[in-house]
Write a protein that holds these residues in place. Structure first.
Motif, PDB file in Angstrom:
ATOM      1  N   PRO A  91      -4.756  13.346  -7.561  1.00 30.60           N
ATOM      2  CA  PRO A  91      -5.821  12.550  -8.205  1.00 30.60           C
ATOM      3  C   PRO A  91      -5.314  11.205  -8.734  1.00 30.60           C
ATOM      4  CG  PRO A  91      -5.953  14.811  -8.933  1.00 30.60           C
ATOM      5  CD  PRO A  91      -4.677  14.681  -8.157  1.00 30.60           C
ATOM      6  N   ALA A  92      -4.086  11.173  -9.224  1.00 25.97           N
ATOM      7  CA  ALA A  92      -3.536   9.908  -9.714  1.00 25.97           C
ATOM      8  C   ALA A  92      -3.310   8.933  -8.565  1.00 25.97           C
ATOM      9  CB  ALA A  92      -2.227  10.158 -10.458  1.00 25.97           C
ATOM     10  N   ALA A  93      -2.970   9.449  -7.403  1.00 28.19           N
ATOM     11  CA  ALA A  93      -2.738   8.578  -6.248  1.00 28.19           C
ATOM     12  C   ALA A  93      -4.037   7.991  -5.718  1.00 28.19           C
ATOM     13  CB  ALA A  93      -2.029   9.357  -5.152  1.00 28.19           C
ATOM     14  N   MET A  94      -5.144   8.652  -5.978  1.00 24.02           N
ATOM     15  CA  MET A  94      -6.432   8.134  -5.524  1.00 24.02           C
ATOM     16  C   MET A  94      -6.812   6.863  -6.282  1.00 24.02           C
ATOM     17  SD  MET A  94      -7.450   9.918  -3.123  1.00 24.02           S
ATOM     18  CE  MET A  94      -7.552  11.484  -2.362  1.00 24.02           C
ATOM     19  N   LEU A  95      -6.270   6.696  -7.454  1.00 20.05           N
ATOM     20  CA  LEU A  95      -6.564   5.512  -8.259  1.00 20.05           C
ATOM     21  C   LEU A  95      -5.620   4.383  -7.840  1.00 20.05           C
ATOM     22  CD1 LEU A  95      -6.778   7.291 -11.722  1.00 20.05           C
ATOM     23  CD2 LEU A  95      -8.678   6.662 -10.241  1.00 20.05           C
ATOM     24  N   GLU A  96      -5.823   3.866  -6.637  1.00 23.29           N
ATOM     25  CA  GLU A  96      -4.948   2.830  -6.118  1.00 23.29           C
ATOM     26  C   GLU A  96      -5.056   1.538  -6.906  1.00 23.29           C
ATOM     27  OE1 GLU A  96      -4.784   1.565  -1.987  1.00 23.29           O
ATOM     28  OE2 GLU A  96      -4.677   3.692  -1.527  1.00 23.29           O
ATOM     29  N   LYS A  97      -6.185   1.326  -7.526  1.00 28.36           N
ATOM     30  CA  LYS A  97      -6.410   0.075  -8.244  1.00 28.36           C
ATOM     31  C   LYS A  97      -5.889   0.201  -9.668  1.00 28.36           C
ATOM     32  CE  LYS A  97     -10.384  -0.714  -5.381  1.00 28.36           C
ATOM     33  NZ  LYS A  97     -11.787  -0.522  -5.247  1.00 28.36           N
ATOM     34  N   PHE A  98      -4.654  -0.170  -9.866  1.00 29.71           N
ATOM     35  CA  PHE A  98      -4.048  -0.109 -11.192  1.00 29.71           C
ATOM     36  C   PHE A  98      -4.364  -1.366 -11.989  1.00 29.71           C
ATOM     37  CE2 PHE A  98      -2.455   3.639  -9.946  1.00 29.71           C
ATOM     38  CZ  PHE A  98      -1.199   4.022 -10.324  1.00 29.71           C
TER      39      PHE A  98
END
Length: 110
Positions: free
Chosen positions: A42-49
């Protein structure tokens, strides 16, 4: 020497190579792999940091790293299961019968 570890008993080594121990070890590796994948995916899905180019690149790199870890965890789990099941299949075959062991593993691989 007072701080030396006690010698490992032969009984401990024999129990570590038993089919049931290998299957339990494979189960533990599978559970840890699944936990790692479920926590990091799930953290990797948030590509937009962020909106800046640097933060976006960090997000893409993190996503790639998590994908690599997920594939490594899944591959490790498959290898450990294959070893455990192959050992379980050939556990009763003696070392004096290598051709029977090879044929059994060939049949298992099919």
């Amino acid at each position: 020497h007072a701080g030396a570890a006690p010698p490992v008993s032969l009984e401990c080594i024999e129990s570590a190579s038993s089919p049931s121990f290998r299957i339990l070890y494979a189960l533990a590796v599978t559970c840890l792999s699944a936990l790692l994948i479920l926590l990091l995916e799930p953290a990797a899905m948030l590509e937009k940091f962020g909106t800046t180019g640097c933060r976006r690149r960090v997000g893409v790199q993190f996503s790639s790293f998590v994908q690599l870890l997920s594939k490594a965890a899944a591959t490790t789990s498959m290898i450990v299961w294959n070893d455990a099941l192959a050992y379980s299949v050939t556990a009763g075959i003696g070392e004096e019968q290598p051709e029977v062991k090879q044929r059994t593993l060939l049949l298992y691989s099919l």
